[in-house]
Design a protein around this motif. Structure first.
Motif, short mmCIF file in Angstrom:
data_model
loop_
_atom_site.label_atom_id
_atom_site.label_comp_id
_atom_site.label_asym_id
_atom_site.label_seq_id
_atom_site.Cartn_x
_atom_site.Cartn_y
_atom_site.Cartn_z
N ARG A 77 75.74 28.62 36.02
CA ARG A 77 75.80 29.82 35.16
C ARG A 77 74.71 30.75 35.64
NH1 ARG A 77 79.74 29.77 30.95
NH2 ARG A 77 80.30 27.80 30.46
N CYS B 253 72.86 34.47 29.46
CA CYS B 253 73.81 33.20 30.15
C CYS B 253 75.16 33.74 30.50
CB CYS B 253 73.61 31.86 29.08
SG CYS B 253 74.57 30.54 30.13
N LYS C 151 71.76 33.10 34.72
CA LYS C 151 71.00 32.83 33.52
C LYS C 151 69.70 33.70 33.76
CE LYS C 151 72.16 28.18 32.02
NZ LYS C 151 71.32 26.88 31.77
N PHE D 231 72.07 25.51 26.74
CA PHE D 231 71.84 26.55 28.10
C PHE D 231 70.35 26.73 28.46
CE2 PHE D 231 76.13 28.25 27.24
CZ PHE D 231 76.80 27.25 28.07
#
Length: 198
Positions: A139, A121, A141, A83
Motif C-alpha cells: 500500500r 494509506c 503510505k 497499517f
C-alpha cells in the motif's frame, strides 16, 4: 525477505515515510503549485491541479465497498493500528476518505489524524518489483509526524471554488496535497488543532 523490503519501502522515520514515488526520486507535487515558502491562510490553487474522477456513481460504490471493508476489519481504529505503528498513548482523532496528489495522479485512500502524526494509506495495494524481480503488493503510505509539520494550508481551485485542497508543508519544505477530502472543514479543523498542540 519480504518484510525487510517492506521496511525499506515504507519506513516510519522521524521526518516522513518513504513512498513509492520517493523511491523513484519523483516529487509528489508535479501536478500542483511549488511548495509554499511561507505558510499563509488561505491560499488559492492553480486551475491545472489534478482532481479525482467526477463519476458520482462509481465514487459512491467505492465508498460503500470501503465502508463494508472497514466494518469487516473491526472499525477505523483497527484499520489505523493495522497499517501504522501506533505509539503508547497515541489516539486517533479523525479519519476520512480523500485523494493524495501524486506524480501519477490522484490516489484514493484514507487520511488519518492522530495525536502523534498525519498518515495516509492508499485504498488499494500496488505492484512493486524487487531488484531480483520478485513482485510484491504494498500500500502507498505516507507518515508525517506532527512535530515535523511547518504548517497546513487551505486551498481551492480559482475557477471552481468547490474543489478544495489541504496542503501540508513539512519543516524540510516537502509538501503534500490532499483533495476530495470528505467533510473538508471538519477535517481541516482537526488537522490544524493537532498540529498546533504538537
Amino acid at each position: 525477505m519480504q518484510t525487510s523490503l517492506l521496511r525499506e519501502l515504507v519506513v516510519e522515520t522521524p521526518i516522513i515515510s518513504a513512498t513509492y514515488d520517493q523511491l523513484l526520486q519523483k516529487s509528489v507535487n508535479k501536478h500542483l503549485p511549488d511548495p509554499a515558502t511561507q505558510c499563509q491562510y488561505p491560499t488559492t490553487a492553480s486551475t491545472k491541479q489534478v482532481r479525482p474522477g467526477t463519476n458520482i456513481s462509481e465514487t459512491f460504490k467505492r465508498k460503500l465497498r470501503l465502508g463494508a471493508r472497514i466494518l469487516q476489519m473491526g472499525g477505523v481504529d483497527k484499520v489505523f493500528k493495522q497499517f501504522f505503528n501506533v505509539k503508547e498513548g497515541e489516539r486517533l482523532l479523525k479519519a476520512t476518505h480523500c485523494y493524495l496528489s501524486t506524480t501519477s495522479g490522484p490516489l484514493a485512500g484514507f487520511l488519518f489524524i492522530s495525536t502523534d502524526k498525519v498518515s495516509f494509506c492508499s485504498e488499494r495495494s500496488m505492484k512493486v518489483y524487487t531488484q531480483k524481480g520478485h513482485m510484491l503488493r504494498i500500500r502507498y503510505k505516507v507518515v508525517i509526524p506532527l512535530k515535523k509539520i511547518k504548517c497546513v494550508n487551505k486551498s481551492e481551485n480559482v475557477k471552481k471554488p468547490t474543489q478544495k485542497y489541504i496542503e501540508i508543508v513539512t519543516e524540510d519544505n516537502f509538501d503534500f496535497w490532499f483533495l476530495g477530502v470528505f467533510k473538508y472543514q471538519k477535517t481541516f479543523k482537526y488537522l490544524d488543532q493537532a498540529v498546533s498542540q504538537a
